[in-house]
Design an enzyme around this catalytic site. Structure first.
Site, mmCIF file in Angstrom:
data_model
loop_
_atom_site.group_PDB
_atom_site.id
_atom_site.type_symbol
_atom_site.label_atom_id
_atom_site.label_comp_id
_atom_site.label_asym_id
_atom_site.label_seq_id
_atom_site.Cartn_x
_atom_site.Cartn_y
_atom_site.Cartn_z
ATOM 1 N N ALA A 87 0.830 -1.212 0.000
ATOM 2 C CA ALA A 87 0.000 0.000 0.000
ATOM 3 C C ALA A 87 0.862 1.258 0.000
ATOM 4 C CB ALA A 87 -0.928 -0.014 1.211
ATOM 5 N N GLU A 88 1.893 1.267 0.841
ATOM 6 C CA GLU A 88 2.750 2.447 0.901
ATOM 7 C C GLU A 88 3.500 2.643 -0.416
ATOM 8 O OE1 GLU A 88 5.847 4.740 3.854
ATOM 9 O OE2 GLU A 88 5.329 2.665 4.307
ATOM 10 N N THR A 89 3.840 1.559 -1.078
ATOM 11 C CA THR A 89 4.545 1.653 -2.355
ATOM 12 C C THR A 89 3.695 2.329 -3.412
ATOM 13 O OG1 THR A 89 5.925 -0.267 -1.879
ATOM 14 C CG2 THR A 89 5.599 0.281 -4.212
#
Length: 168
Positions: A87-89
């Site tokens: 998700a952060e990527t």
């Protein structure tokens, strides 16, 4: 929980209150030019080790996939940390593009906050992260990322906030 007729409420029944779904954002497929630009940055990175793949991307969000195999915890389930990393990527790549739209080439984005709610997990297959914008400003961009399994079941809901940095 039941209503007056003792009929169980499910998330799909009209008796259960459902929040309005956000408008769908459809990002374009990742261009070969963008893949070539990001390729050197991804070598020997967590993105490469987890075998994440960027599928669609623009400043307003995008999609990325990751196999469950190799990204599990000891119980054989998809690792929550791997889910958060996926998700952060995707949110971070969208934020980089947002930073470049408002500050020009060479601008960057850095994560400032991540919050995850895991609803269920997966044991096999591939998961898909779908990122949509919540706020796209000049200094801050925040995104909501939903992670689903191959059957479409919602696994996790993750919010990612980023700070947009002008070129140095």
């Amino acid at each position: 929980m039941t209503d007056s007729t003792d009929t169980p409420r499910t998330p799909h029944s009209p008796a259960a209150a459902q929040p309005a779904a956000p408008a769908e954002h459809t990002a374009p497929p990742v261009s070969e030019e963008l893949r070539a630009h990001f390729a050197p940055l991804l070598r020997d990175s967590l993105v490469e080790r987890c075998r994440m793949e960027l599928l669609t991307l623009d400043a307003g969000g995008g999609t990325a996939s990751m196999p469950v195999a190799g990204n599990t915890q000891p119980a054989g389930l998809l690792h929550g940390g791997a889910t958060i990393a996926l998700a952060e990527t995707i949110a971070s790549f969208a934020a980089i593009l947002q930073a470049r739209e408002v500050h020009g080439e060479g601008a960057q984005a850095v994560g400032t906050a991540v919050s995850a709610l895991h609803h269920r997990s997966a044991r096999a297959g591939t998961v898909l992260a779908t990122c949509s914008p919540r706020h796209l400003g000049r200094q801050v961009a925040s995104y909501l990322v939903d992670v689903h399994d191959e059957a479409g079941a919602l696994l996790s809901t993750i919010t990612v906030s980023t700070q947009l940095l002008p070129p140095r």
